[in-house]
Design an enzyme around this catalytic site. Structure first.
Site, PDB file in Angstrom:
ATOM      1  N   CYS A 122       0.794  -1.239   0.000  1.00  0.00           N
ATOM      2  CA  CYS A 122       0.000   0.000   0.000  1.00  0.00           C
ATOM      3  C   CYS A 122       0.823   1.284   0.000  1.00  0.00           C
ATOM      4  O   CYS A 122       0.358   2.302  -0.512  1.00  0.00           O
ATOM      5  CB  CYS A 122      -1.004  -0.005   1.138  1.00  0.00           C
ATOM      6  SG  CYS A 122      -0.304  -0.309   2.756  1.00  0.00           S
ATOM      7  N   CYS A 130      -3.531  -2.619  -0.623  1.00  0.00           N
ATOM      8  CA  CYS A 130      -2.485  -3.550  -0.182  1.00  0.00           C
ATOM      9  C   CYS A 130      -2.245  -4.673  -1.192  1.00  0.00           C
ATOM     10  O   CYS A 130      -1.368  -5.510  -0.980  1.00  0.00           O
ATOM     11  CB  CYS A 130      -2.860  -4.136   1.170  1.00  0.00           C
ATOM     12  SG  CYS A 130      -3.142  -2.879   2.430  1.00  0.00           S
ATOM     13  N   LYS A 196      -5.680  -8.768  11.717  1.00  0.00           N
ATOM     14  CA  LYS A 196      -5.556  -7.345  11.437  1.00  0.00           C
ATOM     15  C   LYS A 196      -6.920  -6.823  11.047  1.00  0.00           C
ATOM     16  O   LYS A 196      -7.499  -7.232  10.045  1.00  0.00           O
ATOM     17  CB  LYS A 196      -4.548  -7.095  10.323  1.00  0.00           C
ATOM     18  CG  LYS A 196      -4.438  -5.615   9.975  1.00  0.00           C
ATOM     19  CD  LYS A 196      -3.326  -5.324   9.010  1.00  0.00           C
ATOM     20  CE  LYS A 196      -3.351  -3.845   8.650  1.00  0.00           C
ATOM     21  NZ  LYS A 196      -2.262  -3.485   7.739  1.00  0.00           N
ATOM     22  N   ARG A 218     -10.584  -0.877   2.943  1.00  0.00           N
ATOM     23  CA  ARG A 218      -9.887  -2.157   3.049  1.00  0.00           C
ATOM     24  C   ARG A 218     -10.770  -3.294   3.589  1.00  0.00           C
ATOM     25  O   ARG A 218     -10.285  -4.312   4.024  1.00  0.00           O
ATOM     26  CB  ARG A 218      -8.659  -2.002   3.948  1.00  0.00           C
ATOM     27  CG  ARG A 218      -7.667  -0.928   3.508  1.00  0.00           C
ATOM     28  CD  ARG A 218      -6.251  -1.309   3.918  1.00  0.00           C
ATOM     29  NE  ARG A 218      -5.312  -0.225   4.061  1.00  0.00           N
ATOM     30  CZ  ARG A 218      -4.765   0.483   3.066  1.00  0.00           C
ATOM     31  NH1 ARG A 218      -5.115   0.239   1.824  1.00  0.00           N
ATOM     32  NH2 ARG A 218      -3.889   1.426   3.307  1.00  0.00           N
ATOM     33  N   LYS A 249      -3.804  -6.744  15.758  1.00  0.00           N
ATOM     34  CA  LYS A 249      -3.674  -5.322  15.463  1.00  0.00           C
ATOM     35  C   LYS A 249      -5.023  -4.735  15.117  1.00  0.00           C
ATOM     36  O   LYS A 249      -5.728  -5.322  14.308  1.00  0.00           O
ATOM     37  CB  LYS A 249      -2.711  -5.161  14.282  1.00  0.00           C
ATOM     38  CG  LYS A 249      -2.557  -3.757  13.772  1.00  0.00           C
ATOM     39  CD  LYS A 249      -1.796  -3.750  12.483  1.00  0.00           C
ATOM     40  CE  LYS A 249      -1.723  -2.322  12.010  1.00  0.00           C
ATOM     41  NZ  LYS A 249      -1.275  -2.204  10.668  1.00  0.00           N
ATOM     42  N   SER A 275      -0.964   3.552  15.409  1.00  0.00           N
ATOM     43  CA  SER A 275      -0.804   5.006  15.348  1.00  0.00           C
ATOM     44  C   SER A 275      -1.925   5.763  16.069  1.00  0.00           C
ATOM     45  O   SER A 275      -1.648   6.673  16.854  1.00  0.00           O
ATOM     46  CB  SER A 275      -0.730   5.448  13.885  1.00  0.00           C
ATOM     47  OG  SER A 275      -1.863   5.012  13.158  1.00  0.00           O
TER      48      SER A 275
HETATM   49  C1  PBG Z   1       0.213  -1.439   5.871  1.00  0.00           C
HETATM   50  C2  PBG Z   1       0.181  -1.165   7.342  1.00  0.00           C
HETATM   51  C3  PBG Z   1      -0.700  -0.338   8.043  1.00  0.00           C
HETATM   52  C4  PBG Z   1      -0.266  -0.359   9.358  1.00  0.00           C
HETATM   53  C5  PBG Z   1       0.823  -1.212   9.419  1.00  0.00           C
HETATM   54  N1  PBG Z   1       1.069  -1.700   8.163  1.00  0.00           N
HETATM   55  C6  PBG Z   1      -1.822   0.513   7.583  1.00  0.00           C
HETATM   56  C7  PBG Z   1      -3.041  -0.069   7.036  1.00  0.00           C
HETATM   57  O1  PBG Z   1      -3.218  -1.283   6.934  1.00  0.00           O
HETATM   58  O2  PBG Z   1      -3.856   0.745   6.630  1.00  0.00           O
HETATM   59  C8  PBG Z   1      -0.899   0.419  10.483  1.00  0.00           C
HETATM   60  C9  PBG Z   1       0.040   0.848  11.549  1.00  0.00           C
HETATM   61  C10 PBG Z   1      -0.465   1.912  12.449  1.00  0.00           C
HETATM   62  O3  PBG Z   1      -1.588   2.440  12.342  1.00  0.00           O
HETATM   63  O4  PBG Z   1       0.307   2.265  13.341  1.00  0.00           O
HETATM   64  N2  PBG Z   1      -0.677  -2.419   5.462  1.00  0.00           N
HETATM   65 ZN    ZN Z   2      -1.042  -2.445   3.225  1.00  0.00          ZN
END
Ligand code: PBG
Ligand code: ZN
Length: 325
Positions: A122, A130, A196, A218, A249, A275
C-alpha cells in the site's frame, strides 16, 4: 464464606508488597519500535498527527536505531516511503528500494538490533491498496501473493531478520515461507499480522506513510472489528502456513482477541499498539487532560497482561526511558 476476614488491601500497603504480588512486568525487551524511512539526507519530517514521530532519512534512521539499541530495545520494524508509486507497487521489491536500503543502514549502525520489515504494497501502489487491483476494482488475492513473496525476499536479501506481512491476503504466509526457503532464507522468520482489523485507528499512520487507499476501503481484506472467532481461525491458518509469531492489530480495542489467541496457540503473540492509539494519548496529554506518561505505561502493561509477548509501539523509546530510569 471461606475467608470472611480476607482483606486484599493488606498486600497493597507498601510498594514492597505491591511489587512482590505484581503479576505483569513490562520490560524494555517486550518493545518493538516502528520507524519510517524516507529518501534524501538530513531529513527529519515531523508527522503532524503523531507528535514525536518522524519520517527519517537513512542517516537519522541509523541514529535512532543506535538510540533504540542503547536503550535495550531488541527490535525495530521498518516502513518505507518510496520516491515513486505505480499500479503494481514495484518499488516494494526493488533491491535499491527505501526499505531495503534502510535495512542495511540499521544493520550497520546497530548490529545487535533485530530488523523486522513490514511487507505490504500500500505504500508503493498509486491506488494505495495492499494488493493488485483487478479491472473490476476488486483486490486480486492470488496475483498479489507473488508480489508479496518477492517483496519479502528482497527484504531478506537486504538483511532483514524477520518479515511481517500486513496485507491480509489469504495464503500469503505460505507464499512468503516458500519463497524464503527456496532462496536459502530458512533462518528468516515471519511475524504474521494474523488478526488485522479494518480499523479507523490506522488514520495517523496512513498520513505518515502516505498509504491511504485512493478509492474504496480495506473491508474486503482486513477483518471486521465485530468478529472474534474469525481472528482465531486466521491465526490458526497463519500458524499452519508457517508463521513464527502471531500478531493482533490494533491492540487496545482488541485486548480480548490478544487474550484468546494467547489461550489458543503456543506461538509467541505480538500486539500492535497502532498510530491512532498513540495519537489519542499524545493529544490528550498535550491538552493537559491526562498524564500521558502514566497512561502510556498503563496501556502497555494492559496489552502485556492480555497476553502479548511483544508490543509494537511508537512509545518504545519513551517507555524505555521510564523503564530504564
Ligand atoms: C500497511 C500497514 C498499516 C499499518 C501497518 N502496516 C496501515 C493499514 O493497513 O492501513 C498500520 C500501523 C499503524 O496504524 O500504526 N498495510
Ligand atoms: Zn497495506
Amino acid at each position: 464464606m471461606l475467608f470472611p476476614d480476607y482483606r486484599p488491601r493488606r498486600l497493597r500497603r507498601t510498594e514492597a508488597f505491591r511489587s512482590m504480588i505484581r503479576e505483569t512486568r513490562l520490560s524494555v525487551k517486550d518493545l518493538i519500535l516502528p520507524l519510517f524511512a524516507i529518501g534524501g539526507k538530513d531529513i527529519r519530517n515531523p508527522i503532524e498527527s503523531m507528535p514525536g514521530q518522524y519520517q527519517l532519512s537513512l542517516d537519522h534512521l541509523a541514529q535512532t536505531a543506535r538510540e533504540a539499541e542503547a536503550a535495550g530495545i531488541p527490535a525495530v520494524i521498518l516502513f518505507g516511503i518510496p520516491e515513486t508509486k505505480d499500479a503494481q507497487g514495484s518499488r516494494a521489491w526493488a533491491s535499491d528500494g527505501i526499505v531495503q536500503r534502510a535495512v542495511s543502514a540499521v544493520k550497520e549502525a546497530a548490529p545487535d538490533l533485530a530488523v523486522i520489515t513490514d511487507v505490504c504494497l500500500c505504500q508503493y501502489t498509486d491506488h494505495g491498496h495492499c494488493g493488485v487491483v483487478a479491472e473490476d476494482r476488486h483486490i486480486d488475492n492470488d496475483a498479489t501473493l507473488d508480489l508479496l513473496a518477492r517483496t519479502a525476499l528482497s527484504h531478506a536479501e537486504a538483511g532483514a531478520d524477520m518479515v511481517a506481512p500486513s496485507d491480509m491476503m489469504d495464503g500469503r504466509v505460505a507464499a512468503i515461507r516458500e519463497a524464503l526457503d527456496e532462496d536459502g532464507f530458512e533462518h528468516v522468520s515471519i511475524m504474521a499480522y494474523s488478526a488485522k482489523y479494518c480499523s479507523a485507528y490506522y488514520g495517523p499512520f496512513r498520513s505518515a506513510a502516505d498509504s491511504a487507499p485512493q478509492f474504496g476501503d480495506r473491508r474486503t481484506y482486513q477483518m471486521d472489528p465485530a468478529n472474534g472467532r474469525e481472528a482465531v481461525r486466521e491465526a490458526g491458518m497463519d500458524m499452519e502456513e508457517g508463521a513464527d509469531v502471531l500478531m493482533v492489530k490494533p491492540a487496545l480495542a482488541y485486548l480480548d482477541i490478544i487474550y484468546r489467541i494467547r489461550q489458543e496457540f503456543d506461538l509467541p503473540v505480538a500486539a500492535y499498539n497502532v498510530s491512532g492509539e498513540y495519537s489519542l494519548i499524545q493529544a490528550a496529554d498535550r491538552l493537559g487532560w491526562i498524564d500521558g506518561e502514566r497512561v502510556m505505561m498503563e496501556t502497555l502493561t494492559a496489552i502485556k497482561r492480555a497476553g502479548a509477548d511483544m508490543i509494537l509501539t511508537y512509545f518504545a523509546l519513551d517507555a524505555a526511558r521510564v523503564l530504564n530510569a
